[in-house]
Motif scaffolding. Sequence first.
Motif, mmCIF file in Angstrom:
data_model
loop_
_atom_site.group_PDB
_atom_site.id
_atom_site.type_symbol
_atom_site.label_atom_id
_atom_site.label_comp_id
_atom_site.label_asym_id
_atom_site.label_seq_id
_atom_site.Cartn_x
_atom_site.Cartn_y
_atom_site.Cartn_z
ATOM 1 N N ALA A 142 -7.957 91.189 -72.674
ATOM 2 C CA ALA A 142 -9.198 91.671 -72.061
ATOM 3 C C ALA A 142 -9.591 90.858 -70.833
ATOM 4 O O ALA A 142 -10.415 91.312 -70.036
ATOM 5 C CB ALA A 142 -10.329 91.657 -73.083
ATOM 6 N N GLY A 143 -9.022 89.669 -70.682
ATOM 7 C CA GLY A 143 -9.375 88.814 -69.557
ATOM 8 C C GLY A 143 -10.549 87.911 -69.834
ATOM 9 O O GLY A 143 -11.123 87.336 -68.914
ATOM 10 N N LYS A 144 -10.894 87.730 -71.105
ATOM 11 C CA LYS A 144 -12.092 86.955 -71.435
ATOM 12 C C LYS A 144 -11.944 85.480 -71.056
ATOM 13 O O LYS A 144 -12.905 84.863 -70.581
ATOM 14 C CB LYS A 144 -12.437 87.090 -72.919
ATOM 15 N N THR A 145 -10.763 84.889 -71.240
ATOM 16 C CA THR A 145 -10.581 83.479 -70.890
ATOM 17 C C THR A 145 -10.674 83.283 -69.382
ATOM 18 O O THR A 145 -11.311 82.335 -68.894
ATOM 19 C CB THR A 145 -9.227 82.969 -71.412
ATOM 20 N N THR A 146 -10.063 84.179 -68.603
ATOM 21 C CA THR A 146 -10.103 84.070 -67.139
ATOM 22 C C THR A 146 -11.513 84.279 -66.618
ATOM 23 O O THR A 146 -11.981 83.531 -65.745
ATOM 24 C CB THR A 146 -9.143 85.111 -66.521
ATOM 25 N N ARG A 156 -24.463 77.331 -60.672
ATOM 26 C CA ARG A 156 -25.121 76.285 -59.882
ATOM 27 C C ARG A 156 -25.462 75.063 -60.718
ATOM 28 O O ARG A 156 -25.888 74.051 -60.169
ATOM 29 C CB ARG A 156 -26.399 76.835 -59.235
ATOM 30 N N VAL A 157 -25.304 75.157 -62.021
ATOM 31 C CA VAL A 157 -25.603 74.038 -62.913
ATOM 32 C C VAL A 157 -24.337 73.694 -63.693
ATOM 33 O O VAL A 157 -23.427 74.524 -63.820
ATOM 34 C CB VAL A 157 -26.762 74.384 -63.881
ATOM 35 N N PRO A 158 -24.225 72.471 -64.226
ATOM 36 C CA PRO A 158 -23.029 72.105 -64.985
ATOM 37 C C PRO A 158 -22.786 73.056 -66.153
ATOM 38 O O PRO A 158 -23.680 73.308 -66.960
ATOM 39 C CB PRO A 158 -23.339 70.682 -65.461
ATOM 40 N N THR A 159 -21.576 73.558 -66.240
ATOM 41 C CA THR A 159 -21.214 74.519 -67.280
ATOM 42 C C THR A 159 -19.791 74.230 -67.745
ATOM 43 O O THR A 159 -18.890 74.037 -66.933
ATOM 44 C CB THR A 159 -21.307 75.968 -66.762
ATOM 45 N N ALA A 160 -19.592 74.189 -69.052
ATOM 46 C CA ALA A 160 -18.284 73.936 -69.653
ATOM 47 C C ALA A 160 -17.714 75.234 -70.206
ATOM 48 O O ALA A 160 -18.449 76.163 -70.559
ATOM 49 C CB ALA A 160 -18.397 72.890 -70.761
ATOM 50 N N HIS A 161 -16.392 75.283 -70.267
ATOM 51 C CA HIS A 161 -15.700 76.436 -70.841
ATOM 52 C C HIS A 161 -14.821 75.951 -71.981
ATOM 53 O O HIS A 161 -14.038 75.007 -71.832
ATOM 54 C CB HIS A 161 -14.839 77.134 -69.777
ATOM 55 N N ILE A 162 -14.943 76.595 -73.140
ATOM 56 C CA ILE A 162 -14.149 76.255 -74.316
ATOM 57 C C ILE A 162 -13.493 77.526 -74.823
ATOM 58 O O ILE A 162 -14.179 78.491 -75.170
ATOM 59 C CB ILE A 162 -15.009 75.630 -75.426
ATOM 60 N N SER A 163 -12.171 77.521 -74.855
ATOM 61 C CA SER A 163 -11.424 78.657 -75.383
ATOM 62 C C SER A 163 -10.923 78.311 -76.783
ATOM 63 O O SER A 163 -10.284 77.271 -76.979
ATOM 64 C CB SER A 163 -10.236 78.995 -74.475
#
Length: 313
Positions: A142-146, A156-163
């Motif tokens: 689905a492209g959710k990780t990308t 504009r604010v600090p944001t983390a990504h966890i897969s």
Amino acid sequence: MQHAGGAPPPPPHAPGQPPHDWAQGIEPEGTARLRPNAPPAGPPAPGTPPYQPGPPPGAGPAQLPAHPPTPQGQGAHHPATQQPPGQGWHGPAPQHASARPPSRDTTGHVALPPGGPVPMPQAPEGTGATTLAVLLIGPAGAGKTTVARYWAQHRRVPTAHISLDDVREWVCSGFADPQSGWNDHSEAQYRLARRTCGFAARNFLANGISCILDDAVFPDRPVVGLGGWKRHVGPGLLPVVLLPGLDVVLERNAERSGNRRLSDEEVAGIHGRMAGWYGSGLPIIDNSQYDVPTTARLLDDVLARTLASPPNW
């Protein structure tokens, strides 16, 4: 019992009196300096005033001169008054700062997540400056990780990504490969990875960093359902479903490699079960015709509307 050298052991000294060097028959060095009214040892230095004994004990405090006499041939110099060192201490007195006891909610300067779940954030205008916890749901391909990574990188604010798939692959030896099917071993590793992701998200949020997670959450399987994420993160988690058409999912899955690539039958089965999210009340984005930046912008718009009217899930 004989003392060293055959001499009898020294008698114990009375409390409050300095010990004597019984083997030499003299007082230890520096002891006379501590006795009251004791004359200074050795000849006086040139220019030093004659020794004057102090008042006997109990006569009250002695009257000190305003300034010590100035030695001949030198200008007026007033050295700083030094306090005598404490017994057993041969240097300046240690300075103990009044430090507060460390809090149990911090590790160094990093705050630990609170014990309770993440609350729902306040509804702002847009999501650009809001601390959020987002769960992007979708089938394989689905492209959710990308999309999740792109959205996190362009806020504009600090944001983390966890897969969740990345966290599952932290297990190197003994990894429960999805190609081997779903069994007790793979379920246990999934539960462990989901719990790890939930703690990491709460840890980021406790330090003012937004977080977006992605996982293939099924609407009809409680084991890999939304309830586990709600339990590990809290009601403040905002779920959004990314569900393109089956042909798009099959095409994207064909571009994968390794254990991330599934068979067409598995992809079709997962996609069909994801259709159960329709009618659930969760926001759904069909990104079949959108590129990654456009999908990320639509995700931000959906999250802004979700904050204004939180779903009941």
